[in-house]
Design a protein around this motif. Structure first.
Motif, PDB file in Angstrom:
ATOM      1  N   ALA A 127       0.830  -1.209   0.000  1.00  0.00           N
ATOM      2  CA  ALA A 127       0.000   0.000   0.000  1.00  0.00           C
ATOM      3  C   ALA A 127       0.861   1.253   0.000  1.00  0.00           C
ATOM      4  O   ALA A 127       0.564   2.222  -0.713  1.00  0.00           O
ATOM      5  CB  ALA A 127      -0.933  -0.009   1.208  1.00  0.00           C
ATOM      6  N   VAL A 128       1.934   1.255   0.776  1.00  0.00           N
ATOM      7  CA  VAL A 128       2.835   2.405   0.804  1.00  0.00           C
ATOM      8  C   VAL A 128       3.533   2.560  -0.540  1.00  0.00           C
ATOM      9  O   VAL A 128       3.667   3.674  -1.056  1.00  0.00           O
ATOM     10  CB  VAL A 128       3.852   2.269   1.962  1.00  0.00           C
ATOM     11  CG1 VAL A 128       4.960   3.309   1.854  1.00  0.00           C
ATOM     12  CG2 VAL A 128       3.146   2.387   3.300  1.00  0.00           C
ATOM     13  N   ALA A 129       3.959   1.462  -1.142  1.00  0.00           N
ATOM     14  CA  ALA A 129       4.610   1.527  -2.449  1.00  0.00           C
ATOM     15  C   ALA A 129       3.653   2.052  -3.522  1.00  0.00           C
ATOM     16  O   ALA A 129       4.049   2.844  -4.380  1.00  0.00           O
ATOM     17  CB  ALA A 129       5.142   0.150  -2.841  1.00  0.00           C
ATOM     18  N   ALA A 130       2.406   1.635  -3.474  1.00  0.00           N
ATOM     19  CA  ALA A 130       1.421   2.135  -4.443  1.00  0.00           C
ATOM     20  C   ALA A 130       1.175   3.621  -4.254  1.00  0.00           C
ATOM     21  O   ALA A 130       1.099   4.375  -5.232  1.00  0.00           O
ATOM     22  CB  ALA A 130       0.115   1.350  -4.308  1.00  0.00           C
ATOM     23  N   ALA A 180       2.392   9.151  -6.406  1.00  0.00           N
ATOM     24  CA  ALA A 180       2.812  10.522  -6.125  1.00  0.00           C
ATOM     25  C   ALA A 180       3.965  10.974  -7.014  1.00  0.00           C
ATOM     26  O   ALA A 180       4.297  12.155  -7.026  1.00  0.00           O
ATOM     27  CB  ALA A 180       3.216  10.641  -4.658  1.00  0.00           C
ATOM     28  N   LEU A 181       4.589  10.078  -7.754  1.00  0.00           N
ATOM     29  CA  LEU A 181       5.709  10.440  -8.620  1.00  0.00           C
ATOM     30  C   LEU A 181       5.235  11.262  -9.820  1.00  0.00           C
ATOM     31  O   LEU A 181       4.097  11.118 -10.280  1.00  0.00           O
ATOM     32  CB  LEU A 181       6.423   9.176  -9.105  1.00  0.00           C
ATOM     33  CG  LEU A 181       7.139   8.372  -8.014  1.00  0.00           C
ATOM     34  CD1 LEU A 181       7.670   7.072  -8.596  1.00  0.00           C
ATOM     35  CD2 LEU A 181       8.275   9.188  -7.420  1.00  0.00           C
ATOM     36  N   PRO A 182       6.090  12.116 -10.351  1.00  0.00           N
ATOM     37  CA  PRO A 182       5.697  12.974 -11.481  1.00  0.00           C
ATOM     38  C   PRO A 182       5.178  12.226 -12.718  1.00  0.00           C
ATOM     39  O   PRO A 182       4.218  12.690 -13.332  1.00  0.00           O
ATOM     40  CB  PRO A 182       6.976  13.745 -11.797  1.00  0.00           C
ATOM     41  CG  PRO A 182       7.721  13.769 -10.521  1.00  0.00           C
ATOM     42  CD  PRO A 182       7.409  12.471  -9.841  1.00  0.00           C
ATOM     43  N   PRO A 183       5.758  11.093 -13.141  1.00  0.00           N
ATOM     44  CA  PRO A 183       5.206  10.424 -14.332  1.00  0.00           C
ATOM     45  C   PRO A 183       3.743  10.005 -14.168  1.00  0.00           C
ATOM     46  O   PRO A 183       2.960  10.097 -15.104  1.00  0.00           O
ATOM     47  CB  PRO A 183       6.102   9.207 -14.518  1.00  0.00           C
ATOM     48  CG  PRO A 183       7.386   9.584 -13.881  1.00  0.00           C
ATOM     49  CD  PRO A 183       7.006  10.454 -12.725  1.00  0.00           C
ATOM     50  N   SER A 184       3.367   9.574 -12.981  1.00  0.00           N
ATOM     51  CA  SER A 184       1.965   9.189 -12.802  1.00  0.00           C
ATOM     52  C   SER A 184       1.074  10.417 -12.728  1.00  0.00           C
ATOM     53  O   SER A 184      -0.093  10.371 -13.121  1.00  0.00           O
ATOM     54  CB  SER A 184       1.788   8.329 -11.553  1.00  0.00           C
ATOM     55  OG  SER A 184       2.122   9.056 -10.396  1.00  0.00           O
ATOM     56  N   ASN A 185       1.613  11.535 -12.239  1.00  0.00           N
ATOM     57  CA  ASN A 185       0.826  12.760 -12.226  1.00  0.00           C
ATOM     58  C   ASN A 185       0.473  13.188 -13.647  1.00  0.00           C
ATOM     59  O   ASN A 185      -0.639  13.639 -13.907  1.00  0.00           O
ATOM     60  CB  ASN A 185       1.583  13.889 -11.516  1.00  0.00           C
ATOM     61  CG  ASN A 185       1.607  13.702 -10.016  1.00  0.00           C
ATOM     62  OD1 ASN A 185       0.745  13.048  -9.460  1.00  0.00           O
ATOM     63  ND2 ASN A 185       2.607  14.286  -9.372  1.00  0.00           N
ATOM     64  N   VAL A 186       1.422  13.037 -14.562  1.00  0.00           N
ATOM     65  CA  VAL A 186       1.169  13.385 -15.949  1.00  0.00           C
ATOM     66  C   VAL A 186       0.107  12.457 -16.545  1.00  0.00           C
ATOM     67  O   VAL A 186      -0.796  12.882 -17.266  1.00  0.00           O
ATOM     68  CB  VAL A 186       2.478  13.309 -16.776  1.00  0.00           C
ATOM     69  CG1 VAL A 186       2.207  13.440 -18.262  1.00  0.00           C
ATOM     70  CG2 VAL A 186       3.448  14.366 -16.293  1.00  0.00           C
TER      71      VAL A 186
END
Length: 71
Positions: A50-53, A58-64
């Protein structure tokens, strides 16, 4: 035929102390020795996952990827 419940000496249902026994450690006898270790290990693995997910989202590539595009 279903087994009948043993009643206490006064005719009521048995108390927790009667069910637990003299030392109150009835659950230790009922569970296999590996059960506690397996349960704790699986809970820790679930917490780490859960923490890893959450961190990967929260990383920039997933934000994009998840950013809303204007319609």
């Amino acid at each position: 035929m279903l087994p009948t419940r043993q009643l206490a000496s006064n005719g009521s249902a048995p108390t927790v102390q009667e069910l637990a026994g003299a030392d109150g450690r009835w659950a230790d006898d009922a569970l296999p020795t590996w059960y506690i270790h397996t349960t704790v290990s699986l809970a820790a693995a679930g917490l780490i996952a859960a923490v890893a997910a959450a961190m990967s989202l929260a990383l920039p590539p997933s934000n994009v990827y998840f950013r809303r595009h204007g319609d």
